[in-house]
Design a protein around this motif. Structure first.
Motif, PDB file in Angstrom:
ATOM      1  N   LEU A  84       0.827  -1.211   0.000  1.00  0.00           N
ATOM      2  CA  LEU A  84       0.000   0.000   0.000  1.00  0.00           C
ATOM      3  C   LEU A  84       0.858   1.257   0.000  1.00  0.00           C
ATOM      4  O   LEU A  84       0.497   2.269  -0.619  1.00  0.00           O
ATOM      5  CB  LEU A  84      -0.937  -0.011   1.203  1.00  0.00           C
ATOM      6  N   ALA A  85       2.010   1.202   0.665  1.00  0.00           N
ATOM      7  CA  ALA A  85       2.919   2.352   0.670  1.00  0.00           C
ATOM      8  C   ALA A  85       3.465   2.613  -0.733  1.00  0.00           C
ATOM      9  O   ALA A  85       3.636   3.777  -1.131  1.00  0.00           O
ATOM     10  CB  ALA A  85       4.070   2.109   1.643  1.00  0.00           C
ATOM     11  N   ALA A  86       3.707   1.551  -1.502  1.00  0.00           N
ATOM     12  CA  ALA A  86       4.192   1.723  -2.871  1.00  0.00           C
ATOM     13  C   ALA A  86       3.126   2.366  -3.754  1.00  0.00           C
ATOM     14  O   ALA A  86       3.416   3.291  -4.524  1.00  0.00           O
ATOM     15  CB  ALA A  86       4.618   0.374  -3.447  1.00  0.00           C
ATOM     16  N   TYR A  87       1.891   1.884  -3.637  1.00  0.00           N
ATOM     17  CA  TYR A  87       0.809   2.501  -4.407  1.00  0.00           C
ATOM     18  C   TYR A  87       0.632   3.965  -4.015  1.00  0.00           C
ATOM     19  O   TYR A  87       0.439   4.832  -4.870  1.00  0.00           O
ATOM     20  CB  TYR A  87      -0.508   1.750  -4.169  1.00  0.00           C
ATOM     21  N   ALA A  88       0.679   4.244  -2.720  1.00  0.00           N
ATOM     22  CA  ALA A  88       0.494   5.615  -2.256  1.00  0.00           C
ATOM     23  C   ALA A  88       1.590   6.529  -2.789  1.00  0.00           C
ATOM     24  O   ALA A  88       1.325   7.662  -3.208  1.00  0.00           O
ATOM     25  CB  ALA A  88       0.471   5.651  -0.730  1.00  0.00           C
ATOM     26  N   ALA A  89       2.842   6.051  -2.784  1.00  0.00           N
ATOM     27  CA  ALA A  89       3.946   6.860  -3.298  1.00  0.00           C
ATOM     28  C   ALA A  89       3.755   7.148  -4.782  1.00  0.00           C
ATOM     29  O   ALA A  89       4.032   8.263  -5.259  1.00  0.00           O
ATOM     30  CB  ALA A  89       5.272   6.141  -3.056  1.00  0.00           C
ATOM     31  N   TYR A  90       3.280   6.147  -5.519  1.00  0.00           N
ATOM     32  CA  TYR A  90       3.039   6.328  -6.961  1.00  0.00           C
ATOM     33  C   TYR A  90       1.902   7.318  -7.191  1.00  0.00           C
ATOM     34  O   TYR A  90       2.006   8.227  -8.029  1.00  0.00           O
ATOM     35  CB  TYR A  90       2.724   4.970  -7.576  1.00  0.00           C
ATOM     36  N   GLU A  91       0.823   7.178  -6.441  1.00  0.00           N
ATOM     37  CA  GLU A  91      -0.323   8.081  -6.608  1.00  0.00           C
ATOM     38  C   GLU A  91      -0.009   9.509  -6.189  1.00  0.00           C
ATOM     39  O   GLU A  91      -0.579  10.456  -6.737  1.00  0.00           O
ATOM     40  CB  GLU A  91      -1.504   7.569  -5.796  1.00  0.00           C
ATOM     41  N   ARG A  92       0.875   9.665  -5.223  1.00  0.00           N
ATOM     42  CA  ARG A  92       1.187  11.010  -4.713  1.00  0.00           C
ATOM     43  C   ARG A  92       2.150  11.782  -5.609  1.00  0.00           C
ATOM     44  O   ARG A  92       2.391  12.968  -5.353  1.00  0.00           O
ATOM     45  CB  ARG A  92       1.812  10.918  -3.313  1.00  0.00           C
ATOM     46  N   LEU A  93       2.694  11.147  -6.623  1.00  0.00           N
ATOM     47  CA  LEU A  93       3.607  11.864  -7.502  1.00  0.00           C
ATOM     48  C   LEU A  93       2.932  13.129  -8.035  1.00  0.00           C
ATOM     49  O   LEU A  93       1.788  13.079  -8.503  1.00  0.00           O
ATOM     50  CB  LEU A  93       4.040  10.980  -8.667  1.00  0.00           C
ATOM     51  N   PRO A  94       3.616  14.259  -7.988  1.00  0.00           N
ATOM     52  CA  PRO A  94       2.994  15.523  -8.396  1.00  0.00           C
ATOM     53  C   PRO A  94       3.008  15.752  -9.900  1.00  0.00           C
ATOM     54  O   PRO A  94       2.690  16.848 -10.362  1.00  0.00           O
ATOM     55  CB  PRO A  94       3.853  16.561  -7.667  1.00  0.00           C
ATOM     56  N   ILE A  95       3.374  14.742 -10.647  1.00  0.00           N
ATOM     57  CA  ILE A  95       3.438  14.849 -12.119  1.00  0.00           C
ATOM     58  C   ILE A  95       2.623  13.721 -12.734  1.00  0.00           C
ATOM     59  O   ILE A  95       2.388  12.692 -12.089  1.00  0.00           O
ATOM     60  CB  ILE A  95       4.899  14.798 -12.619  1.00  0.00           C
ATOM     61  N   PRO A  96       2.176  13.891 -13.973  1.00  0.00           N
ATOM     62  CA  PRO A  96       1.356  12.860 -14.604  1.00  0.00           C
ATOM     63  C   PRO A  96       2.104  11.538 -14.775  1.00  0.00           C
ATOM     64  O   PRO A  96       3.311  11.507 -15.013  1.00  0.00           O
ATOM     65  CB  PRO A  96       1.011  13.473 -15.970  1.00  0.00           C
ATOM     66  N   THR A  97       1.358  10.445 -14.628  1.00  0.00           N
ATOM     67  CA  THR A  97       1.906   9.097 -14.798  1.00  0.00           C
ATOM     68  C   THR A  97       1.230   8.415 -15.981  1.00  0.00           C
ATOM     69  O   THR A  97       0.014   8.543 -16.172  1.00  0.00           O
ATOM     70  CB  THR A  97       1.693   8.259 -13.532  1.00  0.00           C
TER      71      THR A  97
END
Length: 219
Positions: A84-97
């Protein structure tokens, strides 16, 4: 490394590189994904992130053998917290993915696509949430899909465990664009170029607003 981060500003590329296991995530790879996202977030030259798989798969999700080796409830809870921490870090990125799906994306791999801002799929892409077959529940998809994908498609994927193709996934809003395997690199390059040309503060504000609206159930 089974998960690589390559930075050629303004693009950062995360490659899931474990093709012999259909790019299934080991316990260490989840930690590596979180660390890669932290590196990206601290680099103000990066304007867009590309997430892709090596070989013929995007990702088969978590490596169930890692989970099966855990024998106590605290061990399993700690393992799930790392995911869940990995998903959260990915979602919190301030740039488009941008997730580039050329092959199978099931379980946690499908969930990574769902939480990406844009999904480019090829005609070979397949999506599914078959966790119920092994007694698990795709909690990330259920919690994070609101405002992103069709609730009808989500229910279908969870309740049946069936795999759908790129066209069905696009109809249900998992996929943004469909291209051919031969043209996928060109498509992604054009897309990342367009994103990188946008004002970075505007993109960061847009992502923050989208997350807030989804959390409030009004997006």
């Amino acid at each position: 490394m089974a998960l690589r981060l390559d930075i050629e500003a303004p693009v950062a590329t995360i490659t899931i590189d474990r093709p012999e296991q259909r790019n299934a995530f080991s316990d260490q790879m989840w930690a590596d994904l979180a660390a890669s996202c932290e590196t990206i977030a601290s680099n103000d030259t990066i304007r867009v992130v590309v997430l892709k798989g090596a070989g013929s798969s995007f990702s088969a999700g978590g490596d169930f053998t890692d989970f099966a080796r855990l024998t106590t409830l605290p061990e399993r809870q700690a393992y799930l917290r790392r995911i869940l921490a990995a998903y959260a870090a990915y979602e919190r990125l301030p740039i488009p993915t941008v997730a580039v799906v050329d092959g199978i994306a099931v379980g946690g791999g499908c969930e990574l696509a769902i939480v990406s801002d844009i999904v480019v799929a090829t005609e070979r892409a397949r999506f599914g949430l078959p966790e119920g077959r092994v007694g698990l529940y795709p909690g990330v998809a259920a919690a994070r899909s609101q405002g992103r994908i069709s609730a009808r498609l989500l229910d279908y994927l969870i309740y049946t465990g069936h795999i759908v193709d790129a066209e069905r996934a696009k109809d249900g809003d998992i996929v943004t664009l469909i291209t051919s395997s031969a043209a996928v690199d060109e498509t992604v390059n054009e897309l990342t170029g367009a994103i990188a040309a946008q004002a970075p503060r505007a993109m960061a504000t847009a992502k923050q607003a989208a997350r807030a609206l989804r959390a409030a159930g009004s997006y």
